[in-house]
Write a protein that holds these residues in place. Structure first.
Motif, PDB file in Angstrom:
ATOM      1  N   GLU A  27       0.843  -1.209   0.000  1.00 15.17           N
ATOM      2  CA  GLU A  27       0.000   0.000   0.000  1.00 15.17           C
ATOM      3  C   GLU A  27       0.875   1.255   0.000  1.00 15.17           C
ATOM      4  O   GLU A  27       1.209   1.808   1.037  1.00 15.17           O
ATOM      5  CB  GLU A  27      -0.957  -0.001   1.195  1.00 15.17           C
ATOM      6  CG  GLU A  27      -2.012   1.076   1.071  1.00 15.17           C
ATOM      7  CD  GLU A  27      -3.085   0.978   2.127  1.00 15.17           C
ATOM      8  OE1 GLU A  27      -3.008   0.082   2.984  1.00 15.17           O
ATOM      9  OE2 GLU A  27      -4.008   1.804   2.090  1.00 15.17           O
ATOM     10  N   ARG A  78      -2.592   3.791  -3.589  1.00 12.95           N
ATOM     11  CA  ARG A  78      -3.766   4.485  -3.054  1.00 12.95           C
ATOM     12  C   ARG A  78      -4.380   5.410  -4.125  1.00 12.95           C
ATOM     13  O   ARG A  78      -5.597   5.503  -4.256  1.00 12.95           O
ATOM     14  CB  ARG A  78      -3.389   5.293  -1.802  1.00 12.95           C
ATOM     15  CG  ARG A  78      -3.066   4.381  -0.626  1.00 12.95           C
ATOM     16  CD  ARG A  78      -2.524   5.163   0.550  1.00 12.95           C
ATOM     17  NE  ARG A  78      -3.508   5.997   1.194  1.00 12.95           N
ATOM     18  CZ  ARG A  78      -4.361   5.583   2.126  1.00 12.95           C
ATOM     19  NH1 ARG A  78      -4.339   4.325   2.515  1.00 12.95           N
ATOM     20  NH2 ARG A  78      -5.224   6.404   2.661  1.00 12.95           N
ATOM     21  N   TRP A  94      -6.512   3.418  -6.435  1.00 17.25           N
ATOM     22  CA  TRP A  94      -7.839   3.106  -5.867  1.00 17.25           C
ATOM     23  C   TRP A  94      -8.770   4.311  -5.970  1.00 17.25           C
ATOM     24  O   TRP A  94      -9.968   4.161  -6.197  1.00 17.25           O
ATOM     25  CB  TRP A  94      -7.720   2.695  -4.405  1.00 17.25           C
ATOM     26  CG  TRP A  94      -7.132   1.335  -4.208  1.00 17.25           C
ATOM     27  CD1 TRP A  94      -7.220   0.264  -5.051  1.00 17.25           C
ATOM     28  CD2 TRP A  94      -6.339   0.917  -3.113  1.00 17.25           C
ATOM     29  NE1 TRP A  94      -6.532  -0.800  -4.535  1.00 17.25           N
ATOM     30  CE2 TRP A  94      -5.984  -0.434  -3.350  1.00 17.25           C
ATOM     31  CE3 TRP A  94      -5.890   1.526  -1.953  1.00 17.25           C
ATOM     32  CZ2 TRP A  94      -5.205  -1.167  -2.460  1.00 17.25           C
ATOM     33  CZ3 TRP A  94      -5.133   0.794  -1.072  1.00 17.25           C
ATOM     34  CH2 TRP A  94      -4.790  -0.539  -1.333  1.00 17.25           C
ATOM     35  N   PHE A 115     -13.490   5.669  -1.771  1.00 15.71           N
ATOM     36  CA  PHE A 115     -12.132   5.137  -1.648  1.00 15.71           C
ATOM     37  C   PHE A 115     -12.108   3.961  -0.663  1.00 15.71           C
ATOM     38  O   PHE A 115     -11.496   2.921  -0.930  1.00 15.71           O
ATOM     39  CB  PHE A 115     -11.182   6.252  -1.170  1.00 15.71           C
ATOM     40  CG  PHE A 115      -9.850   5.748  -0.725  1.00 15.71           C
ATOM     41  CD1 PHE A 115      -8.863   5.430  -1.658  1.00 15.71           C
ATOM     42  CD2 PHE A 115      -9.567   5.567   0.627  1.00 15.71           C
ATOM     43  CE1 PHE A 115      -7.621   4.943  -1.248  1.00 15.71           C
ATOM     44  CE2 PHE A 115      -8.330   5.082   1.040  1.00 15.71           C
ATOM     45  CZ  PHE A 115      -7.363   4.772   0.102  1.00 15.71           C
ATOM     46  N   GLU A 116     -12.804   4.126   0.473  1.00 19.98           N
ATOM     47  CA  GLU A 116     -12.809   3.071   1.490  1.00 19.98           C
ATOM     48  C   GLU A 116     -13.435   1.785   0.930  1.00 19.98           C
ATOM     49  O   GLU A 116     -12.969   0.681   1.215  1.00 19.98           O
ATOM     50  CB  GLU A 116     -13.598   3.503   2.745  1.00 19.98           C
ATOM     51  CG  GLU A 116     -12.871   4.497   3.635  1.00 19.98           C
ATOM     52  CD  GLU A 116     -12.779   5.889   3.005  1.00 19.98           C
ATOM     53  OE1 GLU A 116     -13.641   6.224   2.153  1.00 19.98           O
ATOM     54  OE2 GLU A 116     -11.827   6.629   3.341  1.00 19.98           O
ATOM     55  N   ALA A 172     -13.448   0.875  -2.244  1.00 18.01           N
ATOM     56  CA  ALA A 172     -12.505   0.310  -3.216  1.00 18.01           C
ATOM     57  C   ALA A 172     -11.401  -0.452  -2.492  1.00 18.01           C
ATOM     58  O   ALA A 172     -11.003  -1.559  -2.875  1.00 18.01           O
ATOM     59  CB  ALA A 172     -11.899   1.423  -4.080  1.00 18.01           C
ATOM     60  N   ARG A 173     -10.898   0.145  -1.406  1.00 20.18           N
ATOM     61  CA  ARG A 173      -9.824  -0.494  -0.635  1.00 20.18           C
ATOM     62  C   ARG A 173     -10.339  -1.796  -0.004  1.00 20.18           C
ATOM     63  O   ARG A 173      -9.665  -2.831  -0.029  1.00 20.18           O
ATOM     64  CB  ARG A 173      -9.345   0.475   0.446  1.00 20.18           C
ATOM     65  CG  ARG A 173      -8.122  -0.005   1.196  1.00 20.18           C
ATOM     66  CD  ARG A 173      -7.674   1.030   2.232  1.00 20.18           C
ATOM     67  NE  ARG A 173      -6.464   0.607   2.889  1.00 20.18           N
ATOM     68  CZ  ARG A 173      -6.418  -0.247   3.904  1.00 20.18           C
ATOM     69  NH1 ARG A 173      -7.529  -0.791   4.361  1.00 20.18           N
ATOM     70  NH2 ARG A 173      -5.258  -0.584   4.449  1.00 20.18           N
ATOM     71  N   ALA A 174     -11.567  -1.717   0.550  1.00 28.12           N
ATOM     72  CA  ALA A 174     -12.150  -2.894   1.213  1.00 28.12           C
ATOM     73  C   ALA A 174     -12.395  -4.031   0.211  1.00 28.12           C
ATOM     74  O   ALA A 174     -12.183  -5.206   0.528  1.00 28.12           O
ATOM     75  CB  ALA A 174     -13.458  -2.507   1.906  1.00 28.12           C
ATOM     76  N   ARG A 188     -10.639  -4.694  -2.451  1.00 30.25           N
ATOM     77  CA  ARG A 188      -9.332  -5.302  -2.752  1.00 30.25           C
ATOM     78  C   ARG A 188      -8.877  -6.190  -1.593  1.00 30.25           C
ATOM     79  O   ARG A 188      -8.373  -7.298  -1.793  1.00 30.25           O
ATOM     80  CB  ARG A 188      -8.316  -4.176  -3.033  1.00 30.25           C
ATOM     81  CG  ARG A 188      -6.970  -4.657  -3.513  1.00 30.25           C
ATOM     82  CD  ARG A 188      -7.092  -5.313  -4.892  1.00 30.25           C
ATOM     83  NE  ARG A 188      -5.821  -5.853  -5.347  1.00 30.25           N
ATOM     84  CZ  ARG A 188      -5.350  -7.044  -4.984  1.00 30.25           C
ATOM     85  NH1 ARG A 188      -6.023  -7.813  -4.169  1.00 30.25           N
ATOM     86  NH2 ARG A 188      -4.177  -7.459  -5.449  1.00 30.25           N
ATOM     87  N   LEU A 189      -9.123  -5.668  -0.378  1.00 29.31           N
ATOM     88  CA  LEU A 189      -8.694  -6.384   0.821  1.00 29.31           C
ATOM     89  C   LEU A 189      -9.474  -7.694   1.003  1.00 29.31           C
ATOM     90  O   LEU A 189      -8.951  -8.680   1.508  1.00 29.31           O
ATOM     91  CB  LEU A 189      -8.910  -5.464   2.034  1.00 29.31           C
ATOM     92  CG  LEU A 189      -8.040  -5.656   3.268  1.00 29.31           C
ATOM     93  CD1 LEU A 189      -6.561  -5.688   2.917  1.00 29.31           C
ATOM     94  CD2 LEU A 189      -8.319  -4.537   4.267  1.00 29.31           C
ATOM     95  N   ARG A 198      -4.713  -8.317   4.833  1.00 31.91           N
ATOM     96  CA  ARG A 198      -3.781  -7.205   5.020  1.00 31.91           C
ATOM     97  C   ARG A 198      -2.943  -7.030   3.758  1.00 31.91           C
ATOM     98  O   ARG A 198      -2.693  -7.987   3.024  1.00 31.91           O
ATOM     99  CB  ARG A 198      -2.867  -7.448   6.225  1.00 31.91           C
ATOM    100  CG  ARG A 198      -2.181  -8.821   6.201  1.00 31.91           C
ATOM    101  CD  ARG A 198      -1.224  -8.990   7.352  1.00 31.91           C
ATOM    102  NE  ARG A 198      -0.128  -8.045   7.248  1.00 31.91           N
ATOM    103  CZ  ARG A 198       0.738  -7.816   8.211  1.00 31.91           C
ATOM    104  NH1 ARG A 198       0.613  -8.439   9.356  1.00 31.91           N
ATOM    105  NH2 ARG A 198       1.729  -6.969   8.039  1.00 31.91           N
ATOM    106  N   PHE A 199      -2.553  -5.806   3.511  1.00 33.77           N
ATOM    107  CA  PHE A 199      -1.590  -5.553   2.446  1.00 33.77           C
ATOM    108  C   PHE A 199      -0.208  -5.738   3.041  1.00 33.77           C
ATOM    109  O   PHE A 199      -0.033  -5.696   4.257  1.00 33.77           O
ATOM    110  CB  PHE A 199      -1.756  -4.134   1.906  1.00 33.77           C
ATOM    111  CG  PHE A 199      -3.121  -3.896   1.336  1.00 33.77           C
ATOM    112  CD1 PHE A 199      -3.506  -4.532   0.168  1.00 33.77           C
ATOM    113  CD2 PHE A 199      -4.025  -3.066   1.975  1.00 33.77           C
ATOM    114  CE1 PHE A 199      -4.780  -4.337  -0.350  1.00 33.77           C
ATOM    115  CE2 PHE A 199      -5.287  -2.863   1.467  1.00 33.77           C
ATOM    116  CZ  PHE A 199      -5.672  -3.498   0.304  1.00 33.77           C
TER     117      PHE A 199
END
Ligand SMILES: NC(=O)c1ccc[n+]([C@@H]2O[C@H](COP(=O)([O-])OP(=O)(O)OC[C@H]3O[C@@H](n4cnc5c(N)ncnc54)[C@H](O)[C@@H]3O)[C@@H](O)[C@H]2O)c1
Length: 250
Positions: free
Chosen positions: A179, A184, A187, A198-199, A201-203, A205-206, A213-214
């Protein structure tokens, strides 16, 4: 005694997020470090040897490796970390972009390895660690040139390991997503494109990463130092997956 006291370690892509961390980790373990990149960071450790060049060019790859031996008298570890990403569907990849991505990821890995092998063969020992990517195993859309070149790095690693055993070891690592600000930013662009936050998109991927975890650059350098160390003396021709479980076959 530190783990790499007396060792000479050469690192490509050493100005980058991961390469600079790898240099720092080897330095902290007592190694003398030789760095190369197409650009030199504003601040560097004065104990390091720095060579600026385009290692896709044979002359620059050779100069980097040769200058390492000239300065430090040996070359014990080569880490091929320089890399380039491209994002495009296959029909839209321009020749220049294909050449750039394959050139840095695969051709430069070959050229630096070839130059290092000349030294490692003459000193009858050495270790090479190649930075591949989980994208070289698990195909993702819009990055065929990146995926193909990283898959080739995995196969190249095995060829080198087989040809140069028993004196020289060669292994790879496959990071997943580290990350970084660049990641970022990607994303943010993706989130804007598809109309999510954004949150979210990150979630998203996670959610596909088993360990949830990244990685950090240090997680990846920990794996690289292990492969380069005496503790890995029976390990060659293999890949250490540091992608938090993304490559578990499903
Ligand atoms: N960041 C991630 O999430 C991630 C994931 C999987 C694999 N990787 C791999 O890890 C490695 C390092 O990635 P990073 O995240 O530190 O990226 P980065 O862009 O910060 O670092 C790559 C470095 O390679 C250098 N480089 C590019 N072309 C070069 C050339 N022709 N000659 C010399 N140097 C050149 C760049 O200047 C840069 O400093 C790459 O091989 C990348 O494919 C990264």
């Amino acid at each position: 005694m530190k783990r790499f006291e007396g060792s000479v370690v050469a690192i490509t892509g050493a100005a980058g997020g991961l390469g600079s961390q790898i240099a720092e980790a080897f330095r902290a373990e007592g190694a003398r470090v030789s760095c190369t990149d197409i650009r030199k960071p504003d601040s560097v450790d004065p104990a390091d040897l720095w060579t600026v060049g385009n290692i896709v060019q044979t002359s620059d790859a050779n100069a980097f490796v040769e200058s390492t031996r000239e300065r430090f008298g040996a070359l014990h570890v080569l880490v091929n970390c320089a890399g380039a990403v491209g994002r495009s569907m296959v029909h839209a990849i321009e020749d220049d972009d294909w050449d750039r991505v394959v050139g840095v990821n695969l051709t430069a890995t070959f050229k630096c390895t070839r130059a290092a092998l000349k030294i490692m063969r003459s000193q009858e020992g050495g270790v090479i660690v190649n930075v591949a990517s989980q994208a070289g195993v698990r195909v993702q859309p819009n990055m065929a040139h990146y995926s193909a070149s990283k898959a080739a790095v995995l196969q190249f690693t095995k060829s080198v390991a087989l040809e140069y055993a028993p004196k020289i070891r060669c292994n790879s690592v496959t990071p997943g997503l580290i990350e970084t600000p660049l990641v970022r930013q990607a994303w943010i662009e993706f989130a804007n494109q598809v109309g999510i936050t954004f949150e979210e998109a990150r979630a998203q991927r996670l959610s596909v990463i088993p360990l949830q975890r990244f990685q950090t650059a240090q997680n990846v350098s920990d794996g690289i130092l292990f492969l380069a160390s005496k503790e890995a003396c029976t390990i060659t021709g293999t890949n250490l997956d540091v992608s938090a479980g993304e490559l578990i076959p499903r």
